[in-house]
Design a protein around this motif. Structure first.
Motif, short mmCIF file in Angstrom:
data_model
loop_
_atom_site.label_atom_id
_atom_site.label_comp_id
_atom_site.label_asym_id
_atom_site.label_seq_id
_atom_site.Cartn_x
_atom_site.Cartn_y
_atom_site.Cartn_z
N ALA A 22 0.91 -1.33 0.08
CA ALA A 22 -0.10 0.09 0.01
C ALA A 22 0.87 1.27 0.05
N GLN A 23 0.58 2.26 -0.70
CA GLN A 23 1.27 3.43 -0.87
C GLN A 23 0.45 4.70 -0.19
N GLU A 24 1.22 5.47 0.40
CA GLU A 24 0.51 6.57 0.92
C GLU A 24 0.36 7.67 -0.24
N PRO A 25 -0.63 8.39 -0.16
CA PRO A 25 -0.85 9.48 -1.23
C PRO A 25 0.23 10.36 -1.12
N VAL A 26 0.71 11.09 -2.30
CA VAL A 26 1.79 12.00 -2.49
C VAL A 26 0.90 13.49 -2.05
N PRO A 27 1.38 14.22 -1.17
CA PRO A 27 0.65 15.34 -1.19
C PRO A 27 1.24 16.40 -2.09
N ILE A 28 0.23 17.46 -2.56
CA ILE A 28 0.57 18.56 -3.35
C ILE A 28 1.13 19.65 -2.49
N VAL A 29 2.41 20.08 -2.77
CA VAL A 29 3.09 21.02 -1.76
C VAL A 29 2.48 22.46 -2.45
N SER A 30 2.49 22.58 -3.84
CA SER A 30 2.15 23.85 -4.19
C SER A 30 1.54 23.85 -5.75
N GLN A 31 0.67 24.58 -6.05
CA GLN A 31 0.03 24.64 -7.48
C GLN A 31 -0.44 26.02 -7.71
N SER A 32 -0.41 26.12 -9.08
CA SER A 32 -0.98 27.61 -9.33
C SER A 32 -1.57 27.17 -10.73
N ALA A 33 -2.25 28.17 -11.21
CA ALA A 33 -3.01 28.00 -12.40
C ALA A 33 -3.48 29.48 -12.87
N ASP A 34 -3.32 29.92 -14.00
CA ASP A 34 -3.96 31.31 -14.62
C ASP A 34 -4.06 31.03 -16.13
N ILE A 35 -5.70 31.23 -16.35
CA ILE A 35 -6.14 30.85 -17.72
C ILE A 35 -6.78 32.12 -18.08
N GLN A 36 -6.03 32.74 -19.21
CA GLN A 36 -6.82 34.14 -20.06
C GLN A 36 -7.82 33.79 -20.95
N PRO A 37 -8.67 34.67 -21.18
CA PRO A 37 -9.84 34.55 -22.11
C PRO A 37 -9.34 34.33 -23.53
N GLU A 38 -8.18 35.04 -23.98
CA GLU A 38 -7.68 34.83 -25.37
C GLU A 38 -7.20 33.43 -25.63
N GLY A 39 -6.89 32.56 -24.51
CA GLY A 39 -6.31 31.30 -24.72
C GLY A 39 -4.94 30.86 -24.17
N SER A 40 -4.27 32.15 -23.77
CA SER A 40 -3.09 31.94 -23.15
C SER A 40 -3.18 31.19 -21.70
N PHE A 41 -2.30 30.64 -21.06
CA PHE A 41 -2.42 29.91 -19.94
C PHE A 41 -1.22 29.62 -19.32
#
Length: 129
Positions: A22-41
């Motif tokens: 059995a493996q312990e779940p790996v935690p997410i230490v940091s995350q970010s996301a930015d999605i713009q209306p014109e399609g850039s991300f």
């Protein structure tokens, strides 16, 4: 016969379930996301085991089409403790990965290189039909 198959299947299931620890779940230490209306991300994350991934894109005008130009990277440590890193660009020129883990094509033998140069310098005549 059916009873033997049922008992064998049950034993096999017990053995296989015991073989996978059995493996312990790996935690997410940091995350970010930015999605713009014109399609850039832009997005990124880092997990507790040191795995990191990031990706960003801008929309470019190529001729009459709008196409995303993506760049990113991923890094991780494998089960043997070896660190790996992959960087890439994906745009109108295709997917272009860069990593020391990627195989390198062997050098073209000198005789073949000379033959290719000769063929390029002496194209075959085109016949009219």
């Amino acid at each position: 016969m059916f009873a033997k198959i049922a008992v064998f299947s049950g034993l096999l299931a017990v053995v296989l379930s015991a073989a996978v620890p059995a493996q312990e779940p790996v935690p997410i230490v940091s995350q970010s996301a930015d999605i713009q209306p014109e399609g850039s991300f832009q997005w990124s994350y880092e997990s507790g085991d040191g795995t990191k991934q990031e990706q960003s894109a801008v929309v470019r005008q190529v001729g009459e089409e709008s196409v995303p130009a993506v760049q990113g990277s991923a890094s991780w440590v494998d089960a043997e403790g070896v660190a790996h890193e992959l960087r890439y660009v994906a745009d109108e020129n295709g997917y272009q990965p860069q990593s020391s883990d990627l195989p390198v094509a062997p050098e073209v033998p000198a005789q073949i290189a000379r033959a290719l140069q000769w063929i390029a310098a002496h194209p075959a005549p085109v016949e009219d039909k």
